[in-house]
Design an enzyme around this catalytic site. Structure first.
Site, short mmCIF file in Angstrom:
data_model
loop_
_atom_site.label_atom_id
_atom_site.label_comp_id
_atom_site.label_asym_id
_atom_site.label_seq_id
_atom_site.Cartn_x
_atom_site.Cartn_y
_atom_site.Cartn_z
N THR A 198 35.93 38.17 11.48
CA THR A 198 37.11 37.38 11.84
C THR A 198 37.30 37.39 13.35
O THR A 198 37.16 38.43 13.98
CB THR A 198 38.42 37.84 11.19
OG1 THR A 198 39.53 37.30 11.91
CG2 THR A 198 38.61 39.33 11.16
N ASP A 207 40.06 37.12 14.60
CA ASP A 207 41.37 37.77 14.83
C ASP A 207 41.26 39.28 15.03
O ASP A 207 42.21 39.91 15.50
CB ASP A 207 42.31 37.50 13.65
CG ASP A 207 42.82 36.07 13.61
OD1 ASP A 207 42.37 35.27 14.44
OD2 ASP A 207 43.67 35.77 12.75
N ARG A 242 52.57 24.95 38.72
CA ARG A 242 53.02 24.76 37.33
C ARG A 242 53.05 26.06 36.53
O ARG A 242 52.39 27.04 36.90
CB ARG A 242 52.09 23.79 36.61
CG ARG A 242 52.36 22.36 36.93
CD ARG A 242 51.35 21.44 36.26
NE ARG A 242 51.72 20.07 36.50
CZ ARG A 242 50.87 19.04 36.47
NH1 ARG A 242 49.61 19.25 36.20
NH2 ARG A 242 51.30 17.82 36.69
N MET A 250 44.52 31.57 19.02
CA MET A 250 44.61 31.96 17.61
C MET A 250 45.07 33.41 17.48
O MET A 250 45.10 34.15 18.47
CB MET A 250 43.30 31.70 16.89
CG MET A 250 43.14 30.24 16.51
SD MET A 250 41.71 29.96 15.47
CE MET A 250 42.01 28.27 14.95
N ARG A 292 46.77 35.00 13.80
CA ARG A 292 47.80 34.73 12.78
C ARG A 292 48.85 35.83 12.74
O ARG A 292 50.03 35.58 12.89
CB ARG A 292 47.08 34.59 11.43
CG ARG A 292 47.92 34.41 10.24
CD ARG A 292 47.10 33.88 9.09
NE ARG A 292 46.87 32.46 9.23
CZ ARG A 292 47.76 31.52 8.90
NH1 ARG A 292 48.91 31.86 8.39
NH2 ARG A 292 47.49 30.25 9.07
N GLU A 303 49.26 32.11 18.31
CA GLU A 303 49.86 31.10 17.40
C GLU A 303 50.87 31.74 16.44
O GLU A 303 51.79 31.09 15.98
CB GLU A 303 48.75 30.40 16.60
CG GLU A 303 47.96 31.41 15.76
CD GLU A 303 46.87 30.83 14.88
OE1 GLU A 303 46.68 29.61 14.89
OE2 GLU A 303 46.20 31.63 14.21
N ARG A 317 53.39 23.10 31.20
CA ARG A 317 52.39 22.40 30.40
C ARG A 317 51.83 23.34 29.34
O ARG A 317 51.67 24.54 29.60
CB ARG A 317 51.24 21.89 31.29
CG ARG A 317 51.67 20.92 32.35
CD ARG A 317 52.26 19.66 31.74
NE ARG A 317 52.74 18.75 32.77
CZ ARG A 317 52.04 17.70 33.18
NH1 ARG A 317 50.87 17.43 32.66
NH2 ARG A 317 52.54 16.91 34.12
O1 F6P Z 1 41.72 33.96 10.56
C1 F6P Z 1 41.08 33.25 11.55
C2 F6P Z 1 41.88 32.04 11.94
O2 F6P Z 1 41.16 31.38 12.94
C3 F6P Z 1 43.31 32.33 12.38
O3 F6P Z 1 43.38 32.79 13.69
C4 F6P Z 1 43.95 30.99 12.15
O4 F6P Z 1 45.34 31.12 11.93
C5 F6P Z 1 43.27 30.50 10.92
O5 F6P Z 1 42.03 31.13 10.87
C6 F6P Z 1 43.14 29.01 10.92
O6 F6P Z 1 42.57 28.62 9.73
P1 F6P Z 1 42.21 27.08 9.42
O7 F6P Z 1 40.94 26.78 10.13
O8 F6P Z 1 42.05 27.03 7.95
O9 F6P Z 1 43.35 26.26 9.91
#
Ligand code: F6P
Length: 366
Positions: free
Chosen positions: A141, A143, A178, A185, A187, A238, A283
């Site tokens: 992952t 993440d 700016r 990413m 989650r 995110e 921005r």
């Molecule tokens: O788990 C990895 C990840 O890239 C997260 O960081 C992100 O929230 C998710 O997958 C996005 O998934 P998808 O490609 O299904 O939108």
């Protein structure tokens, strides 16, 4: 007769998946009598009415360590215990197809599965292990939120891509005085944001583990400007949470997808800062799937290859029910049960890299 190993890639794709597959195939080939089979699109290849698998020989894996994505495809929807099925009237139901999977594994004479995936995939691995499936997990992952391992493969590539983005945004931010917000990413875990902020030299870093107060960020921005001159770079995950714990995104629409589709944390922060009276031009850049696609950096190719080799070795030694991990300097393994107990999040109190970031003045909005 040769023994058969089924390789599955599950969840979102990630740079390095192909390097793991190549590591498995090449080491199995050198060992001798093994046949490696790829299950197409995660477990779906064995769960759909028509079986879809592909042979993985040295020919298929030649040179693929450099290639992004996964040659055997993946999905982050459904799985053997929750397979989405469309009924003739167009509606969807979720079916448990784990027994069908077991039956097909038996029919195909599969000795063991190597499941390359993140937390969701490894939870499935554990459930399959409980049903008697010989299974080995490999931690994937971007993440980096799987515990028991120093790093999941794919993470360092995502950090490299996001750091490169900060480097680019710094020059344009400086030229125009700016404020730039880069949404990356992450989650539930802020590893990508934290490493990117450190690598790119951002002024503010917002991670899911630390709910942020926009007032603190507005104050930090003010310190970055003297007489209207200056700039400020903000990296936000995110999955950033405001003081009420709220994340930004939309409800899942795809059948079998349980997760909120995250997105918009950067825009939300821009709005909040403007509401607080920040006058500078703000921005927002959303990096999105650029962090997941393309060529894995050398670090991830190396880690992924070593993971693949170890996964094969564990199958050979029949050490099933484990996940391969990296505990520097060793590539070793831990029980899947331990892996799924708790995720790997940034510790807001004492993570060394977070503390280092704070000590050089990076604000976390707390
Ligand atoms: O788990 C990895 C990840 O890239 C997260 O960081 C992100 O929230 C998710 O997958 C996005 O998934 P998808 O490609 O299904 O939108």
């Amino acid at each position: 007769m040769s023994k058969r190993i089924l390789v599955v890639t599950g969840g979102g794709d990630c740079p390095g998946l192909n390097a793991v597959i190549r590591g498995i195939v090449k080491s199995a080939k050198l060992d001798g009598n093994w046949e490696i089979i790829g299950c197409v699109e995660s477990y779906n290849g064995l769960l759909k009415d028509k079986i879809e698998v592909m042979p993985l020989t040295e020919k298929e894996v030649a040179g693929i360590h450099v290639k992004g994505g996964t040659i055997i495809k993946t999905t982050n929807k459904g799985g053997p215990f929750s397979f989405p099925v469309q009924l003739p009237d167009g509606s969807w139901v979720i079916e448990d197809r784990s027994q069908l999977l077991l039956q097909r594994l038996e029919e195909m004479g599969i000795e063991a599965i190597i499941s390359i995936g993140g937390d969701g995939s490894q939870k499935i691995s554990l459930e399959l292990a409980k049903l008697g499936v010989n299974i080995i997990g490999v931690p994937k992952t971007i993440d980096n939120d799987l515990s028991c391992t120093d790093f999941t493969f794919g993470f360092q590539t995502a950090v490299e891509i996001a750091t490169d983005a900060v480097d680019k945004l710094v020059t344009t931010a400086e030229s125009h005085n700016r404020v730039f917000i880069l949404e990356v990413m992450g989650r539930n875990a802020g590893w990508i944001a934290l490493y990117t902020a450190l690598g790119g030299g951002a002024d503010v870093c917002i991670i899911p583990e630390i709910p942020y107060d926009p007032k603190i960020i507005a104050e930090k921005i003010a310190t970055r400007y003297k007489g209207g001159e200056g700039f400020c770079n903000i990296v936000i995950a995110e999955g950033a949470r405001d003081m009420t714990g709220q994340v930004t995104g939309t409800a899942p629409t795809a059948i079998g997808d349980e997760h909120i589709k995250l997105g918009g944390a950067g825009d939300k922060l821009k709005y909040e800062l403007e509401q607080l009276g920040v006058q500078h031009d703000i921005r927002v850049t959303v990096l999105g799937h650029l962090q997941r696609g393309g060529i894995p950096i050398a670090y991830d190719r190396i880690l992924a290859t070593a993971y693949g080799v170890k996964a094969f070795e564990l199958v050979k030694e029949k050490k099933y029910g484990n996940m391969v991990v990296y505990n520097h300097p060793e590539i070793t393994y831990v029980p899947l049960k331990k892996v799924v107990e708790k995720p790997n999040f940034v510790n807001p109190k004492n993570d060394s890299f977070l503390c280092a970031a704070k000590k050089i003045g990076i604000s976390f909005g707390d």
